[in-house]
Design a protein around this motif. Sequence first.
Motif, short mmCIF file in Angstrom:
data_model
loop_
_atom_site.label_atom_id
_atom_site.label_comp_id
_atom_site.label_asym_id
_atom_site.label_seq_id
_atom_site.Cartn_x
_atom_site.Cartn_y
_atom_site.Cartn_z
N GLU A 256 0.96 -1.22 -0.04
CA GLU A 256 -0.05 -0.26 0.21
C GLU A 256 0.67 1.10 -0.08
O GLU A 256 0.53 2.19 -0.78
CB GLU A 256 -1.25 0.03 0.73
CG GLU A 256 -2.23 -1.35 0.78
CD GLU A 256 -2.89 -1.51 2.22
OE1 GLU A 256 -4.25 -2.23 2.25
OE2 GLU A 256 -2.61 -0.56 3.24
N GLY B 280 2.40 2.15 -3.47
CA GLY B 280 0.94 3.68 -3.79
C GLY B 280 0.96 4.51 -3.80
O GLY B 280 0.30 4.66 -3.73
N TYR B 281 2.12 5.56 -3.08
CA TYR B 281 1.46 6.45 -2.70
C TYR B 281 0.64 7.35 -2.93
O TYR B 281 0.47 8.33 -2.97
CB TYR B 281 3.23 6.66 -1.33
CG TYR B 281 4.05 7.06 -2.90
CD1 TYR B 281 4.57 6.20 -2.81
CD2 TYR B 281 4.84 8.74 -2.39
CE1 TYR B 281 5.95 6.38 -3.79
CE2 TYR B 281 5.51 8.19 -3.16
CZ TYR B 281 5.95 7.67 -4.00
OH TYR B 281 7.22 8.03 -4.78
N VAL C 125 -5.82 2.23 -4.73
CA VAL C 125 -4.80 0.91 -4.29
C VAL C 125 -4.79 -0.43 -4.22
O VAL C 125 -4.67 -1.16 -4.53
CB VAL C 125 -4.65 1.75 -2.59
CG1 VAL C 125 -3.69 0.54 -1.73
CG2 VAL C 125 -3.57 3.27 -2.82
N ARG D 100 -4.60 -2.67 -7.32
CA ARG D 100 -3.14 -2.31 -7.62
C ARG D 100 -3.20 -3.55 -6.73
O ARG D 100 -1.98 -4.51 -7.38
CB ARG D 100 -3.15 -1.40 -7.96
CG ARG D 100 -2.01 -0.51 -8.51
CD ARG D 100 -1.78 -0.72 -10.20
NE ARG D 100 -2.86 0.61 -10.49
CZ ARG D 100 -1.81 0.89 -10.91
NH1 ARG D 100 -1.19 1.25 -10.60
NH2 ARG D 100 -2.58 1.97 -11.66
N MET E 69 3.56 -1.54 -8.24
CA MET E 69 2.87 -0.36 -7.63
C MET E 69 1.89 1.04 -8.77
O MET E 69 0.58 0.64 -8.47
CB MET E 69 2.39 -0.59 -6.24
CG MET E 69 2.09 -1.28 -5.02
SD MET E 69 0.35 -2.04 -4.63
CE MET E 69 -0.03 -0.60 -4.10
#
Length: 256
Positions: free
Chosen positions: A113, A116-117, A124, A127, A164
């Motif tokens: 996670e 995926g910033y 998120v 993905r 991500m």
Amino acid sequence: MSADGAASPDGAPRAALQAEDIRAGYGAGDIIHGVSVLAASGQVAAIVGPNGSGKSTLLKALAGVLRPSSGRVLAGGRDITGMPPEEIARAGVGYVPQVDDVFGPLTVRENLEMGGYLLSAREVGPRVERVLRVFPRLGQMLTRRAARLSGGERKMLAMGRVLMLEPAVFLLDEPTANLAPKLAAELLSEHVRALAENGAAVLIVEQRARAALGIADHAYVLGGGQVLMAGTPAELSASSGFTESFLGGGRDRSRG
Ligand SMILES: Nc1ncnc2c1ncn2[C@@H]1O[C@H](COP(=O)(O)OP(=O)(O)OP(=O)(O)O)[C@@H](O)[C@H]1O
Ligand SMILES: [Mg+2]
């Protein structure tokens, strides 16, 4: 993948990342002395060279961790030289460092996670699912802390974290370090090669020269902060200097 095809209109490989005459170091003089490398979409470019030859320093300069003292870095034709790492990530360049590649206290899911910033909150979850299709092993350990993963699992997580953002370019610094030879070969042939097959450009630093040549379309030999040799794996394997330095001395075996 956000890479949009492997070839330019004239059929030549598309340069997703191009570094021209890069000089970089840590303040007390340059360690990289004018290096030019190219990573094409759909291809793997390997950088090999002995310890201390500047491989990681070069990758840091490309990823924005270090600011090049001169030269240019282009991503998808856009000048990203000297941009901070977040801007370079936004420009589609993903970087897996040699060390500190995951957050040990966080779980596998939390690491993904965090990767995926730059995504919106609703992007998120889907993905993460997509990354787990690429690395199914990670799906069985989502709640495990990264510090508890095996070396191979940790490297998969580090690559998954970067995946991500579905970068067009992957900069991978020794993804097989500390892995047993069989696991290293598997990671390279199954996962690293697959990133390129899916359209991304991969620039990979590897100490296992023979294994790297096995999955590379193009390779560079770095020594003393300069490119000493470059060519296709076939060209390098045909060069006696390269063979003696990198394929004959048992380096691959000694690291396994
Ligand atoms: N943070 C730093 N500060 C100062 N010098 C550094 C730093 N990191 C690396 N160096 C120096 O830069 C040179 C190149 O190091 P670099 O890590 O780029 O080599 P490398 O080719 O990646 O080596 P290895 O195969 O061992 O990972 C070395 O002489 C090293 O001591
Ligand atoms: Mg290194």
